[in-house]
Design a protein around this motif. Sequence first.
Motif, mmCIF file in Angstrom:
data_model
loop_
_atom_site.group_PDB
_atom_site.id
_atom_site.type_symbol
_atom_site.label_atom_id
_atom_site.label_comp_id
_atom_site.label_asym_id
_atom_site.label_seq_id
_atom_site.Cartn_x
_atom_site.Cartn_y
_atom_site.Cartn_z
ATOM 1 N N ASN A 18 0.865 -1.183 0.000
ATOM 2 C CA ASN A 18 0.000 0.000 0.000
ATOM 3 C C ASN A 18 0.899 1.229 0.000
ATOM 4 O OD1 ASN A 18 -2.368 -1.533 0.305
ATOM 5 N ND2 ASN A 18 -2.097 -1.583 2.528
ATOM 6 N N HIS A 50 -2.495 -0.372 -4.004
ATOM 7 C CA HIS A 50 -3.496 0.490 -3.367
ATOM 8 C C HIS A 50 -2.851 1.754 -2.797
ATOM 9 C CE1 HIS A 50 -6.560 -2.670 -3.631
ATOM 10 N NE2 HIS A 50 -5.575 -3.508 -3.314
ATOM 11 N N TYR A 73 -7.253 8.440 -8.062
ATOM 12 C CA TYR A 73 -8.115 7.266 -8.218
ATOM 13 C C TYR A 73 -7.971 6.690 -9.627
ATOM 14 C CZ TYR A 73 -12.501 4.676 -8.889
ATOM 15 O OH TYR A 73 -13.436 3.726 -9.202
ATOM 16 N N VAL A 76 -4.580 4.900 -9.937
ATOM 17 C CA VAL A 76 -4.510 3.658 -9.178
ATOM 18 C C VAL A 76 -5.393 2.585 -9.814
ATOM 19 C CG1 VAL A 76 -4.944 2.622 -6.908
ATOM 20 C CG2 VAL A 76 -3.917 4.893 -7.057
ATOM 21 N N ARG A 77 -6.522 3.023 -10.347
ATOM 22 C CA ARG A 77 -7.426 2.088 -11.029
ATOM 23 C C ARG A 77 -6.742 1.409 -12.210
ATOM 24 N NH1 ARG A 77 -11.917 -0.328 -9.595
ATOM 25 N NH2 ARG A 77 -12.899 -0.123 -11.632
ATOM 26 N N GLY A 81 -6.074 -1.106 -8.603
ATOM 27 C CA GLY A 81 -6.133 -0.886 -7.155
ATOM 28 C C GLY A 81 -7.233 0.067 -6.728
ATOM 29 N N THR A 82 -7.225 0.398 -5.456
ATOM 30 C CA THR A 82 -8.237 1.300 -4.906
ATOM 31 C C THR A 82 -7.549 2.436 -4.143
ATOM 32 O OG1 THR A 82 -8.340 0.050 -2.854
ATOM 33 C CG2 THR A 82 -9.956 -0.525 -4.553
ATOM 34 N N ALA A 118 -7.734 -2.923 2.305
ATOM 35 C CA ALA A 118 -6.881 -3.148 1.132
ATOM 36 C C ALA A 118 -6.400 -4.599 1.115
ATOM 37 C CB ALA A 118 -5.702 -2.187 1.158
ATOM 38 N N ARG A 121 -9.091 -6.870 -0.112
ATOM 39 C CA ARG A 121 -9.230 -6.760 -1.576
ATOM 40 C C ARG A 121 -8.187 -7.626 -2.269
ATOM 41 N NH1 ARG A 121 -12.791 -2.663 -4.285
ATOM 42 N NH2 ARG A 121 -13.771 -1.681 -2.495
ATOM 43 N N ARG A 122 -6.961 -7.565 -1.721
ATOM 44 C CA ARG A 122 -5.877 -8.343 -2.314
ATOM 45 C C ARG A 122 -6.169 -9.842 -2.198
ATOM 46 N NH1 ARG A 122 -2.137 -4.380 -1.566
ATOM 47 N NH2 ARG A 122 -2.319 -4.566 0.660
#
Lengths: 125, 161
Positions: A18, A50, A73, A76-77, A81-82, A118, A121-122
């Motif tokens: 992250n 992220h 955003y 990262v997208r 990622g977020t 995060a 999500r991973r």
Amino acid sequence: MENGANAVDVMILERNKNLIVKIMGDIDQHNAEEIREKVDKAFERSRCGHMIFDFSGVAFMDSSGIGLLIGRYKNVRSRGGTVAIANMNHDLGRIYNISGLKKIIGSFDSLDQAEKQAENRRARA
Amino acid sequence: MIYDNEVSISMSARSQNEAFARMAAAAFAASLDPLLGDLTDIKTAVSEAVTNAIIHGYENKDGLVFITLRSYGAEIIITVTDEGVGIEDLEQAMTPLYTSKPELERSGMGFTIMETFMDHVQVTSAPGRGTTVEMRKTIARQGRKSDFDCLFTGLGGAGER
């Protein structure tokens, strides 16, 4: 008046893939540019998926902050990622809600919570 | 009209003055004993108007931004004026999410925020002649006695000072 009112400090660290960005100062058009440059450079060099903004040192943000967050955003997208925000104060909550930002960028009470999200999500990816 | 208090500022159209402008507005409004939330609203609205003057009005070139801060009773009246390029299509400019400068990562939320955070926003503009934004807000005074306060006063509190 706050000392160095229009100065901003940006601390960036990588932890568990992250990119954690701690901003200390106001986020306005003047400061957004400096923050953007530093964050984009660090993100490009890193292998982070992220990005988490630690807003514990941010007392003020105007719509420049919205633009800044939406721009990051998008970056990262592109890596799948977020972006998340941690420790946002009550006053910033209003602008966050009006802007519709909450539909794409989650806000968490602590850095720890944002990092856990995060991680989840991973794990799902 | 005679106002209770009035301050005028003229400053260079430079982004580092955004912080000065919003803090001056907050310092002016502070004399009305506002709630912290109202103070934040005013700071944010002023920051939006001044940013617009600098990056849209003067397109980041030299110029002066004029700010007036006025109070009348519990109302605060703020104007932010530039003598820049002006706005051709006001309706479009005030549409949420519309921005003429997406390359600067502007969100297009400036006017929406001004309108949300202030009670009343009026924009006057003419192409080539500049723009004036007038914003008004009635301050909820922190010291205003609520029913809750009166209850305690009635029970033998500190009473009127």
